[in-house]
Design an enzyme around this catalytic site. Structure first.
Site, PDB file in Angstrom:
ATOM      1  N   LYS A 128       0.831  -1.201   0.000  1.00  0.00           N
ATOM      2  CA  LYS A 128       0.000   0.000   0.000  1.00  0.00           C
ATOM      3  C   LYS A 128       0.865   1.251   0.000  1.00  0.00           C
ATOM      4  O   LYS A 128       0.565   2.224  -0.693  1.00  0.00           O
ATOM      5  CB  LYS A 128      -0.956  -0.014   1.191  1.00  0.00           C
TER       6      LYS A 128
ATOM      7  N   LYS B  52      -4.969  -8.937 -12.735  1.00  0.00           N
ATOM      8  CA  LYS B  52      -5.911  -9.369 -11.696  1.00  0.00           C
ATOM      9  C   LYS B  52      -6.930  -8.263 -11.432  1.00  0.00           C
ATOM     10  O   LYS B  52      -6.563  -7.090 -11.312  1.00  0.00           O
ATOM     11  CB  LYS B  52      -5.092  -9.645 -10.423  1.00  0.00           C
TER      12      LYS B  52
ATOM     13  N   LYS C  44      -9.605  -3.138  -7.415  1.00  0.00           N
ATOM     14  CA  LYS C  44     -10.042  -1.757  -7.358  1.00  0.00           C
ATOM     15  C   LYS C  44      -8.867  -0.815  -7.631  1.00  0.00           C
ATOM     16  O   LYS C  44      -9.015   0.194  -8.313  1.00  0.00           O
ATOM     17  CB  LYS C  44     -10.633  -1.482  -5.980  1.00  0.00           C
TER      18      LYS C  44
END
Ligand code: TRP
Length: 339
Positions: free
Chosen positions: A119, A201, A204
């Site tokens: 992240k 893949k 979002k």
């Protein structure tokens, strides 16, 4: 699913991120299995809005997504008389337990967190909540005495941290009389790699998703935009190398799948044909759920009642564990047991 069937008395728990509209990757990766499992075991499924706050700081969006997830689960067949569905924030004790767990979590273990590092690499601000995310997840699982956690393969490391925390807590504070069971992950369907519109893949963060409840022109535009190679219509094609077929495979029953694969290989069947068939399959699969979702969306108070009731059950169960935790750690509170 790759594991042996859990004992029927196992407590099953799982959290769902309300970080955006749920998409086909979420559906085939977890939701479908959650729905299949929830009638079989005593289960707690919660919408992890505290977790979502580590990356989403927009009150309106957090509220909307949280309720959207509830609508999605209910529309897709989650029966609130069979298992508990609720908002994480209706059991605020999880943050208390997360705090207690933080005091026995080595910083070095969190520094190895793959999703934390991912992240931050994606450019998300490295706040302390993001860093301690796995500790809150451990609290989520252990506060209900969870035995089995159905999650995608990407959650393996977080469940490992949960297991370590359960063991460390037991050893540190209640040797011989474990407060927490050590849960097992139930890793869901690694076979269901769901490609997104661009072939990566479906995720979002890649902006390549098809929403479970997308419909009409939006759904059609997305399906037609799935990336394919430029093999001309007349020529034979390899279904196993095609993103459209990878999705068809997930939706179509065996005989349909075979027919379409044969059409690919025979030639004279274009990607446009395949996309039309896929569109039809998606529309049909979710037709009933779409109807139920529309109906539920008109009755937000009923949905709130379901969540309230789930939260009550969650809090009740959490209260029992938290009494044991406060007692084992020596946390005195003057207004609730244990003194
Ligand atoms: N980290 C999980 C995910 O991203 C969400 C989650 C939060 C969770 N708490 C949980 C999953 C507890 C299982 C159990 O999908």
């Amino acid at each position: 699913m790759t594991h042996a069937k859990p004992a029927s008395s196992s407590v099953v728990v799982s959290g769902i991120q309300p970080s955006g509209t749920l998409h086909l990757g979420n559906y085939f990766g977890a939701l479908r299995q959650h729905i299949a499992l929830h009638r079989e075991y005593p289960s707690y499924y919660f919408i992890v809005n505290y977790h979502a706050m580590t990356t989403l700081q927009d009150a309106e969006a957090l509220r909307r997504y949280s309720l959207d997830v509830a609508l999605d689960y209910l529309a897709l067949g989650f029966d609130p008389t069979q298992a508990h569905l609720f908002l994480q924030s209706d059991v605020p004790e999880v943050t208390e337990l997360a705090w207690i767990f933080q005091t026995i979590t080595p910083v070095s273990q969190l520094e190895k967190g793959v999703s934390y590092k991912d992240k931050v690499a994606q450019g998300l601000p490295a706040n302390a909540g993001l860093f301690t995310y796995p500790v809150l997840q451990a609290a989520d699982i252990l506060i209900y005495g969870g035995d089995v956690v159905p999650v995608g393969a990407d959650q393996k490391q977080n469940i490992e941290i949960t297991r370590d925390l359960a063991q460390r807590f037991n050893q540190t504070f209640s040797p011989g009389e474990p407060v927490f069971p050590v849960p097992e992950p139930l890793i869901l369907d690694d076979v269901a790699v769901v490609p997104g519109l661009d072939g990566r893949k479906m995720s979002k963060s890649y902006g390549n998703t098809i929403g479970i409840f997308d419909d009409g022109a939006e759904l059609k535009t997305k399906v037609m935009a799935i990336v394919t190679d430029s093999t001309p219509l007349e020529e034979p094609k390899d279904p196993d190398a095609c993103n459209v077929f990878a999705l068809i495979r997930l939706f179509a029953p065996e005989d349909e799948r075979q027919r379409i694969a044969a059409a690919y290989r025979a030639g004279g069947y274009g990607y446009g044909h395949a996309k039309k068939e896929l569109l039809q399959l998606i529309v049909e699969r979710f037709a009933g759920a779409r109807e139920r979702r529309r109906d539920l969306a008109r009755r937000p108070d009923d949905v709130m009642d379901i969540l309230r009731e789930g939260g009550r059950a969650g809090r009740e169960r959490a209260g029992v564990l938290m009494d044991a935790v406060r007692s084992a750690t020596g946390l005195v509170t003057t207004y609730r047991s244990p003194r």
